[in-house]
Each structure stands twice: as C-alpha cells, then as structure tokens.
Design an enzyme around this catalytic site. Structure first.
Site, mmCIF file in Angstrom:
data_model
loop_
_atom_site.group_PDB
_atom_site.id
_atom_site.type_symbol
_atom_site.label_atom_id
_atom_site.label_comp_id
_atom_site.label_asym_id
_atom_site.label_seq_id
_atom_site.Cartn_x
_atom_site.Cartn_y
_atom_site.Cartn_z
ATOM 1 N N LYS A 279 0.881 -1.203 -0.137
ATOM 2 C CA LYS A 279 0.052 -0.023 0.082
ATOM 3 C C LYS A 279 0.925 1.045 -0.050
ATOM 4 C CE LYS A 279 -2.751 3.307 2.032
ATOM 5 N NZ LYS A 279 -2.081 4.882 2.260
ATOM 6 N N ASP A 295 -4.916 5.244 -15.691
ATOM 7 C CA ASP A 295 -6.029 4.321 -15.018
ATOM 8 C C ASP A 295 -5.631 3.722 -13.782
ATOM 9 O OD1 ASP A 295 -7.882 2.786 -14.360
ATOM 10 O OD2 ASP A 295 -8.568 1.840 -16.323
ATOM 11 N N HIS A 392 4.339 11.383 10.405
ATOM 12 C CA HIS A 392 2.926 11.483 9.789
ATOM 13 C C HIS A 392 1.770 12.545 10.452
ATOM 14 C CE1 HIS A 392 -0.240 9.551 7.656
ATOM 15 N NE2 HIS A 392 -1.112 9.777 8.524
HETATM 16 C C1 MEV Z 1 0.577 4.679 4.988
HETATM 17 O O1 MEV Z 1 -0.231 5.155 3.955
HETATM 18 C C2 MEV Z 1 1.824 3.639 4.350
HETATM 19 C C3 MEV Z 1 2.537 2.902 5.142
HETATM 20 O O2 MEV Z 1 1.584 2.346 6.094
HETATM 21 C C4 MEV Z 1 3.464 2.032 4.473
HETATM 22 C C5 MEV Z 1 4.151 0.948 5.183
HETATM 23 O O3 MEV Z 1 3.592 0.665 6.242
HETATM 24 O O4 MEV Z 1 5.040 0.404 4.553
HETATM 25 C C6 MEV Z 1 3.263 3.576 6.084
#
Ligand code: MEV
Length: 438
Positions: A279, A295, A392
């Site tokens: 992700k 896309d 974050h």
């Molecule tokens: C957050 O959008 C993405 C992460 O969780 C990816 C990861 O854990 O490697 C920080």
C-alpha cells in the site's frame, strides 16, 4: 425513503443539481452553491471536465503537488503527484534527495507486452477446434487490418494469438489469448477493438468451417476484453550504495541496513504486512498515475495480482546486501500511456506530462516505478527508526488545525507549539482552546 428518478441523465446540469440537492441534502441552496463554487471559472475548461463522465455536477479537487530532486538514469525530474494523503509527497521528496546523493535511481524496462482474451464456449472435438484455429489464424489477423494500421505505423500491433484450452476449469471453455504492443498508448481501446473483431471473425469462420458439425459451428462468445494483468509489461527500478553510506554514523548504517533487510523479509513472508507494505508503494505509484491521467484502478488490480503471482501475496520490493553494497529494488507491472485517453484532454494532465518532459510510455513506467520504490524506502526508513507517527502526525497537524477552524495566527502558534509536543486530535483541540482563552 429517498426519491428515485427516471431520465436523470437527460436533465440539464442545473436540474440535476436541484433534484439531487432537494432530495438528498438538508440544505439544497447550500448544496447547489457548493457545487457551483467548485466549477471552473472558465466555462470552456469546465465543459472539458463535464464531458469526461456522465452526470457531472462539479469538480472534485485533489492536491496536485510535485516531488523534486529525483535523478533517474542520470536525468533529473520533478515528479507530479495527485494525492490527498499528508506526508506522501514529503516522504517521496526526502527519498529522492537521499538517493540523489548516492547515485540516483536506475530504471529499466523488462517487457511491454499487453494481453487481451476472447472467452468462448465450444462444444465438440478439441482436436478439430485446434485445426480450425490453425486454419483461421491468418484470417483472424487480417480481419483487424483496419484497426491495427496506424498502431503498426508506430511500431505496435498484435503480437500473437493462441488458442487456450480451459475445459479443465469450465466445460467447453476456451480462449483466444492475444498479446499486443501498444507503444505510447495504454491501449485499452485498441486491444478491445481488436478482440471484438477477433470474436466476430472467429464465429463467422466457424459457421462455415466444413469439418465442424452443426453444434461445433455454434461458437458461443462470452466476452472479449483486455486483461489488466500484465506480468510481461514490467519495469524494474533500483537503488544501491555501500552499506556504510546509508548513515553518517557507520555503526548506525549497518544496523539500519539489517533492519531494512528484516522489514523486507517480513513483508515477503507475512501477507498482513505485505498488503500494508505494498500500500505504501502504491502511495507513490497511484499519485503519479493519477497526475498523468492514467487508469489507477487498472494499475492497482494488475500490481496486486502480480504481488500474488507465486501463490502468496508478497512484497513488491526486494533488498539484498552483497559485498558491502545495499541493493533495493522493485519490479512492477505497469500498463501506462502518454498519448490518448485523458493525456491530451485534461489540462493538469498535460501539465504533468510537460513537467516530466513529455515522457514515452516506457519512461513514464520508469518514473512511476521509481516513485513507488522511493515511497517504500521512505516508509520503511521511518518504520524501522523513529516509527511512522512522528512524521505523519506532523503533516496531519495542519489537517487537524484546519478542521478545528483555526485562523492563520492560531495556526502559526499551534505549529510552533507542536514542534515540541506530541500531535493528537485532543491535544491540538486543547492547545487551541488554551490559545483562545489566553
Ligand atoms: C501509509 O499510507 C503507508 C504505510 O503504512 C506503508 C508501510 O507501512 O510500509 C506507512
């Protein structure tokens, strides 16, 4: 009970907004005003956006940002990204800078083959179908001559058609499995047009094939559609440097390299972690795919299928340490285009492609893969050192402050305050209350 409506698509935009606002929102006037507020002030530009899809009422903004300082194969890029998630662009920029001073990113194309299939049902003797396919092969190719002409001029076209027997899975189920080269186009329209013509020709030829019985002449086409699984349309992006250069303190460098190796090993072994790990890769990939008008649903579907290609969902990135050199790389299946689709229509997409110096589809594949690799490096770097929340929440702070309706002066004071304090929604709220009280 909310209202249903016949012929909604035939209403004009004002009628649509009014119907929606009156039937589905508590303050219709406010709803219409909000929708109108996000219209483009230039009617011609708004019209372009209106016509992308049906029932357009307004525009939905995402931030358009740029992550500068990427060096890929010795060329410098500022990479455009469209994404809502705070910290993604900052993380990409940080990784770009880090690797920029360690030789930059390398990227290479390992393949550009696209796939499409005609799925059909044939009840009869497989050997006869195989003979029929052999006999029909040149006619199938010839039948798409008009469709492939201009693609062939650009060096693309149909690369192969093969018959695949899938009767073990479903009785009577066969495929025409077709491969294509679509050069700088993503190629969905081209591929689907070819496939629909193959299906038509296949049925027509079967109807008059002398060796077939009456039943065998009735080939039943179920569907003709490209596949978003492109395991032979692959780009590899990589970085490497001596382990000692990973940190300015050499003992920390080696520990960091080991932690990175462990993080990758865990993502390879554990699907729960692999999904989140990937992700993070897609944070970078999707943002560039979206900014360049490609896309992202197709890319997402294809990439995750690729991540599970060995039977277990696993990491898209890899790492090794050989002779004191840390290697970190990714292989991604990416079907992208830099011509066709939105690329010549959406003004911001055109700008994104200009910023990227008008890349070919292959160059764009390389840039996107690098963005994914950079994003993964940045995420793992935080995860195995400070943890993810520090960076974050710093970025998230502004979102919280905005949600709480702080003015510019309060914003400045809150940002200063949270340089020393842990960010949380309740913490920011309390700090804002305190500010207002004093
Ligand atoms: C957050 O959008 C993405 C992460 O969780 C990816 C990861 O854990 O490697 C920080």
């Amino acid at each position: 009970m909310k209202a249903l409506i016949e012929g909604f698509s035939k209403l004009d935009k004002t009628e649509k907004m009014t119907w929606l606002a009156e039937n589905y929102t508590s303050n219709p006037e406010k709803t219409v005003a909000l929708l109108q507020k996000y219209w483009n002030s230039d009617p011609a530009t708004q019209k372009v956006h209106d016509e992308f899809i049906e029932n357009t009422l307004s525009n939905y903004y995402l931030p358009f940002a740029v992550a500068p300082n990427f060096t890929i194969n010795g060329k410098n890029y500022a990479i455009p990204m469209a994404i809502e998630e705070s910290s993604v662009v900052a993380a990409a920029s940080k990784a770009a800078k880090f690797w920029g001073s360690r030789g930059g990113f390398k990227a290479e194309i390992l393949g550009t083959e696209k796939v499409g299939q005609v799925h059909f049902i044939f009840h009869g003797e497989t050997a006869k179908l195989e003979r029929f396919f052999e006999d029909s092969h040149p006619k199938l190719l010839k039948s798409v001559g008009d469709i492939t002409q201009s693609m062939e001029k650009r060096g693309g076209g149909v690369r192969s058609i093969s018959l695949r027997d899938k009767t073990q899975e479903i009785p009577g189920y066969f495929q025409l499995h077709c491969t294509f080269e679509t050069k700088d186009a993503m190629g969905a329209n081209f591929i689907n047009s070819c496939l629909e013509q193959f299906a038509k020709t296949l049925q027509e030829l079967a109807e008059s094939y002398p060796d077939f019985s009456e039943t065998e002449r009735q080939i039943e086409v179920v569907m003709s559609i490209l596949s978003n699984y492109v395991p032979n349309c692959i780009v590899k992006a990589s970085v490497s440097c001596p382990v000692k250069d990973l940190h300015n303190n050499s003992s920390k460098a080696s520990a960091f390299a080991q932690k990175m190796m462990q993080a990758i090993a865990i993502a390879k072994a554990e699907p729960y972690r692999a999904v989140t790990h990937n992700k993070g890769v897609m944070n970078g990939v999707d943002a560039v795919v979206l900014a360049t008008g490609n896309d992202f649903r197709a890319v997402e579907a294809g990439v995750h299928a690729y991540a599970a290609k060995d039977g277990t969902y696993s990491s898209l990135t890899h790492a090794s340490i050989e002779d004191g050199i840390f290697h970190f790389w990714i292989e991604l299946p990416l079907a992208l285009g830099t011509v066709g689709g939105l690329t010549s229509l959406h003004p911001m997409v055109k700008l994104a492609l200009e910023i990227l110096q008008h890349p070919t589809a292959e160059e764009l594949m390389q840039i996107v893969a690098v963005a994914g690799l950079a994003q993964n490096f940045a995420a793992l770097n935080s995860l195995v050192t400070t943890g993810i929340q520090k960076g974050h929440m710093k970025m998230h702070l502004l979102n919280i402050i905005n949600q709480l309706g702080a003015n510019d002066d309060e914003k400045k004071q809150l940002v200063a305050h949270f340089e020393q304090n842990t960010v949380s929604v309740s913490g920011v709220k309390a700090a804002l209350d305190n500010l207002r009280k004093s």
